[in-house]
Design a protein around this motif. Structure first.
Motif, PDB file in Angstrom:
ATOM      1  N   ALA A   9       0.828  -1.186  -0.065  1.00  0.00           N
ATOM      2  CA  ALA A   9       0.159   0.004   0.106  1.00  0.00           C
ATOM      3  C   ALA A   9       0.765   1.399   0.036  1.00  0.00           C
ATOM      4  O   ALA A   9       0.648   2.295  -0.676  1.00  0.00           O
ATOM      5  N   LEU A  10       1.990   1.282   0.822  1.00  0.00           N
ATOM      6  CA  LEU A  10       2.992   2.457   0.616  1.00  0.00           C
ATOM      7  C   LEU A  10       3.859   2.455  -0.725  1.00  0.00           C
ATOM      8  O   LEU A  10       3.843   3.830  -0.927  1.00  0.00           O
ATOM      9  N   PHE A  11       3.946   1.173  -1.123  1.00  0.00           N
ATOM     10  CA  PHE A  11       4.606   1.423  -2.429  1.00  0.00           C
ATOM     11  C   PHE A  11       3.656   2.236  -3.279  1.00  0.00           C
ATOM     12  O   PHE A  11       4.038   2.936  -4.328  1.00  0.00           O
ATOM     13  N   GLY A  12       2.404   1.762  -3.474  1.00  0.00           N
ATOM     14  CA  GLY A  12       1.469   2.348  -4.367  1.00  0.00           C
ATOM     15  C   GLY A  12       1.242   3.688  -4.155  1.00  0.00           C
ATOM     16  O   GLY A  12       0.985   4.550  -5.047  1.00  0.00           O
ATOM     17  N   LEU A  13       0.987   4.084  -2.893  1.00  0.00           N
ATOM     18  CA  LEU A  13       0.833   5.385  -2.621  1.00  0.00           C
ATOM     19  C   LEU A  13       1.951   6.468  -2.851  1.00  0.00           C
ATOM     20  O   LEU A  13       1.968   7.365  -3.388  1.00  0.00           O
ATOM     21  N   HIS A  14       3.140   5.731  -2.702  1.00  0.00           N
ATOM     22  CA  HIS A  14       4.455   6.508  -3.266  1.00  0.00           C
ATOM     23  C   HIS A  14       4.580   6.722  -4.680  1.00  0.00           C
ATOM     24  O   HIS A  14       4.723   7.678  -5.230  1.00  0.00           O
ATOM     25  N   GLN A  15       3.998   5.488  -5.374  1.00  0.00           N
ATOM     26  CA  GLN A  15       3.834   5.673  -6.818  1.00  0.00           C
ATOM     27  C   GLN A  15       3.066   6.649  -7.409  1.00  0.00           C
ATOM     28  O   GLN A  15       3.183   7.632  -8.316  1.00  0.00           O
ATOM     29  N   ALA A  16       1.970   6.679  -6.667  1.00  0.00           N
ATOM     30  CA  ALA A  16       0.867   7.518  -7.024  1.00  0.00           C
ATOM     31  C   ALA A  16       1.079   9.256  -6.914  1.00  0.00           C
ATOM     32  O   ALA A  16       0.780  10.080  -7.648  1.00  0.00           O
ATOM     33  N   GLY A  21       3.193  14.477  -8.900  1.00  0.00           N
ATOM     34  CA  GLY A  21       4.023  15.527  -9.136  1.00  0.00           C
ATOM     35  C   GLY A  21       4.580  15.649 -10.497  1.00  0.00           C
ATOM     36  O   GLY A  21       4.626  16.731 -10.806  1.00  0.00           O
ATOM     37  N   ILE A  22       4.500  14.339 -11.310  1.00  0.00           N
ATOM     38  CA  ILE A  22       4.904  14.673 -12.706  1.00  0.00           C
ATOM     39  C   ILE A  22       3.967  15.160 -13.376  1.00  0.00           C
ATOM     40  O   ILE A  22       4.155  16.222 -14.434  1.00  0.00           O
ATOM     41  N   SER A  23       2.630  14.817 -13.219  1.00  0.00           N
ATOM     42  CA  SER A  23       1.681  15.559 -14.182  1.00  0.00           C
ATOM     43  C   SER A  23       1.336  17.063 -13.453  1.00  0.00           C
ATOM     44  O   SER A  23       1.021  17.780 -14.449  1.00  0.00           O
ATOM     45  N   LEU A  24       1.599  17.393 -12.340  1.00  0.00           N
ATOM     46  CA  LEU A  24       1.415  18.565 -12.045  1.00  0.00           C
ATOM     47  C   LEU A  24       2.751  19.571 -12.179  1.00  0.00           C
ATOM     48  O   LEU A  24       2.724  21.024 -11.958  1.00  0.00           O
ATOM     49  N   PHE A  25       3.691  19.327 -12.838  1.00  0.00           N
ATOM     50  CA  PHE A  25       4.865  19.968 -12.947  1.00  0.00           C
ATOM     51  C   PHE A  25       4.571  21.027 -13.812  1.00  0.00           C
ATOM     52  O   PHE A  25       5.123  22.272 -13.465  1.00  0.00           O
ATOM     53  N   ARG A  43       7.317  17.650  -1.015  1.00  0.00           N
ATOM     54  CA  ARG A  43       7.482  17.370   0.639  1.00  0.00           C
ATOM     55  C   ARG A  43       6.556  16.054   0.501  1.00  0.00           C
ATOM     56  O   ARG A  43       6.750  15.016   1.375  1.00  0.00           O
ATOM     57  N   LEU A  44       5.342  15.927  -0.247  1.00  0.00           N
ATOM     58  CA  LEU A  44       4.467  14.721  -0.231  1.00  0.00           C
ATOM     59  C   LEU A  44       5.224  13.554  -0.644  1.00  0.00           C
ATOM     60  O   LEU A  44       5.046  12.273  -0.038  1.00  0.00           O
ATOM     61  N   VAL A  45       6.153  13.732  -1.628  1.00  0.00           N
ATOM     62  CA  VAL A  45       6.801  12.489  -2.463  1.00  0.00           C
ATOM     63  C   VAL A  45       7.675  11.947  -1.504  1.00  0.00           C
ATOM     64  O   VAL A  45       7.891  10.940  -1.257  1.00  0.00           O
ATOM     65  N   GLU A  46       8.547  13.261  -0.606  1.00  0.00           N
ATOM     66  CA  GLU A  46       9.681  12.735   0.258  1.00  0.00           C
ATOM     67  C   GLU A  46       8.981  12.039   1.586  1.00  0.00           C
ATOM     68  O   GLU A  46       9.651  11.051   1.829  1.00  0.00           O
ATOM     69  N   THR A  47       7.938  12.546   1.791  1.00  0.00           N
ATOM     70  CA  THR A  47       7.113  11.891   2.921  1.00  0.00           C
ATOM     71  C   THR A  47       6.859  10.334   2.676  1.00  0.00           C
ATOM     72  O   THR A  47       7.010   9.430   3.482  1.00  0.00           O
TER      73      THR A  47
END
Length: 57
Positions: A9-16, A21-25, A43-47
């Motif tokens: 679940a954490l891996f999926g959340l991180h990938q999402a 982040g890429i789409s909002l660039f 910050r969200l990606v790092e967390t």
């Protein structure tokens, strides 16, 4: 068993969050250059990355 589910679940959340982040660039670049606003997506990606890495220990 629950550790595997939590890790997945954490891996999926991180990938999402990376995908978001890429789409909002382009939006982030516009906001920063035209409006002077920084979007803290990094910050969200790092967390989520830190939370995922903590599951491996």
């Amino acid at each position: 068993m629950l550790d595997r589910i939590r890790t997945a679940a954490l891996f999926g959340l991180h990938q999402a969050t990376v995908a978001i982040g890429i789409s909002l660039f382009p939006v982030a670049m516009f906001a920063r250059n035209q409006l002077g606003i920084n979007l803290p997506v990094h910050r969200l990606v790092e967390t989520t990355a830190e939370a995922y890495q903590d599951t491996d220990e």
